[in-house]
Scaffold this active site. Structure first.
Site, PDB file in Angstrom:
ATOM      1  N   LYS A  39     -18.330   6.224  29.073  1.00 32.12           N
ATOM      2  CA  LYS A  39     -18.851   5.034  29.768  1.00 32.12           C
ATOM      3  C   LYS A  39     -18.337   3.767  29.088  1.00 32.12           C
ATOM      4  CE  LYS A  39     -23.095   5.143  26.983  1.00 32.12           C
ATOM      5  NZ  LYS A  39     -24.513   5.553  26.978  1.00 32.12           N
ATOM      6  N   TYR A 271     -15.598 -25.215  13.379  1.00 31.36           N
ATOM      7  CA  TYR A 271     -16.687 -25.980  13.999  1.00 31.36           C
ATOM      8  C   TYR A 271     -17.924 -26.062  13.106  1.00 31.36           C
ATOM      9  CZ  TYR A 271     -14.126 -25.416  18.429  1.00 31.36           C
ATOM     10  OH  TYR A 271     -13.200 -25.430  19.428  1.00 31.36           O
TER      11      TYR A 271
END
Ligand SMILES: *Cc1c(COP(=O)(O)O)cnc(C)c1O
Length: 412
Positions: A39, A271
């Site tokens: 999956k 940042y």
């Protein structure tokens, strides 16, 4: 420079490791079949190549969450048994029945959709009844089980469905000894016994995920459903390390350093300036960020191997890139930055990143983004049948056989 070495970043997928892991898990669950759970694009490793490799190594079943994932495997030409379990009303029941996919049913509405699809297509739906033995997520509650079993038997007698499996899922198999494990086993045995008393003759009864496959032989029944362990990642540190079970990590996440430059002391990095260079130093730019699945929560903590040393993400991990303080070292731009891998070269592990980000290894590998090309190595099954072991640990770089195929090895 070859094609692979010129990539910004890559997730190398070692299919020989995957095959060897499947074989190791099959040995551990001798007597049971193995379902390779592929999956979510095989936990980020690539569903079709991993499904094929797992089949080569003896996985008789493939498992997906959604029917779309199962249908995509069929569309890619993969035959044999495939099961999917995450259904919603109005889903592609007809397509799944026509494709011979085993469908999981936890409730009457789902059984009726499966039977309806069978009636519409003139085929028999392969249905697996799922019980909630204590997980408290999907599955039929024990109180409702007799009703679900009775209606499924009725549909079976009318030829619309064949009840191919009885199954359930653990809540705490990754915490060996957790009291819920024995409780779930007991409930599962009761619910299976009830269904068999009502005439159900399942091909497979199954309960074990990776941690149960590794630690709980009495949970193996007819089939084990292994996901994370097959990719060489431990379900949890409590269960053990991959090496404890003879498993080898399948994915290596690496990038090409995009820039190496000098920086003075006191220079804010990335940042928010959460990192400030403590002294004059060199900075390296790793061109991978949270859009690629490198977790922003690992800012200031995530480890990466560059030039033989493990460095730490300095400051914020941005969308596309992060910075490491190289402490004066000057690797060239283009040098390999390895975030995680099997550890042969001293690189960090998936578990290291999970800890740096406060999450689990499953989330690290499944979130590696679509912008990172998967580069498949050791695609062909070993011709001499040595079980993949001969392909490992030699230090020689393996042959690349699928996407981004190159004649030589990767630049290291
Ligand atoms: C994902 C999943 C598995 C595989 O779990 P792992 O812990 O990765 O082995 C097995 N069964 C079900 C129902 C699942 O959803």
């Amino acid at each position: 420079m070859n094609e692979t070495a010129s990539l910004r970043a890559r997730a190398e997928i070692d299919l020989a490791a995957l095959r060897a892991n499947v074989r190791a898990l099959r040995e551990r669950a001798a007597g049971a079949q193995l379902m390779a759970v592929v999956k979510s694009d095989a936990y980020g490793h690539g569903a079709v190549p991993c499904a094929r490799a797992a089949r080569e190594a003896g996985a008789t079943w493939l498992g997906t969450a959604t029917p779309q994932e199962a249908l995509a495997l069929r569309a890619a030409g993969i035959d044999g048994r495939i099961m999917c379990w995450l259904w919603t009303p109005g889903g592609p029941w007809r397509e799944a029945v026509e494709a011979g996919i085993d469908v999981s049913v936890s409730d009457l509405w789902a059984l009726r959709e499966a039977a309806g699809a069978a009636a519409a297509t003139g085929r028999t739906a392969r249905v697996q009844l799922k019980a909630d033995t204590g997980l408290g997520r999907s599955g039929c509650q024990p109180a409702d089980w007799p009703h679900l079993v009775a209606e499924a038997r009725e549909a079976e007698r009318s030829g619309l469905v064949r009840i191919t499996g009885l199954w359930s899922h653990f809540a705490c198999a990754d915490e060996p000894g957790h009291p819920s494990i024995a409780a779930q086993l007991a409930v599962f045995r009761d619910l299976v016994a009830h269904a068999e008393k009502e005439g159900v003759e399942p091909e497979v009864r199954h309960l074990a995920n990776s941690p149960a496959t590794l630690t709980l032989p009495e949970s193996h029944f007819d089939l084990v459903r292994t996901g994370i362990a097959m990719y060489g990642v431990s379900p949890s540190p409590e269960v053990g390390t991959p090496a404890d079970f003879g498993l080898r990590p399948v994915m290596t996440l690496a990038a090409s350093l995009a820039l190496v430059k000098d920086a003075p002391a006191g220079h804010g990095v990335s940042y928010g300036h959460h990192y400030v260079t403590p002294a004059e130093t060199t900075l390296g730019l790793v061109p991978l960020g949270y859009a690629d699945g490198v977790p922003r929560h690992a800012s200031g903590r995530g480890p990466v191997l560059i030039g033989g040393k493990v460095r730490t993400a300095a400051g914020r991990i941005a969308m596309d890139q992060f910075v490491v303080d190289l402490g004066g070292d000057r690797p060239e731009a283009g040098a390999d930055a390895v975030l995680f891998g099997p550890g042969d070269r001293g690189e960090p592990s998936v578990q290291d990143w999970a800890e740096a980000a406060g999450t689990i290894g499953y989330e690290i590998v499944t979130r590696i983004g679509v912008r990172v090309p998967r580069v498949y190595v050791n695609g062909a099954d070993d011709p001499d049948g040595t079980g993949g072991g001969a392909e490992r640990g030699t230090g020689a770089r393996p042959a690349r056989t699928q996407d981004h195929e190159t004649a030589g090895g990767v630049k290291r």
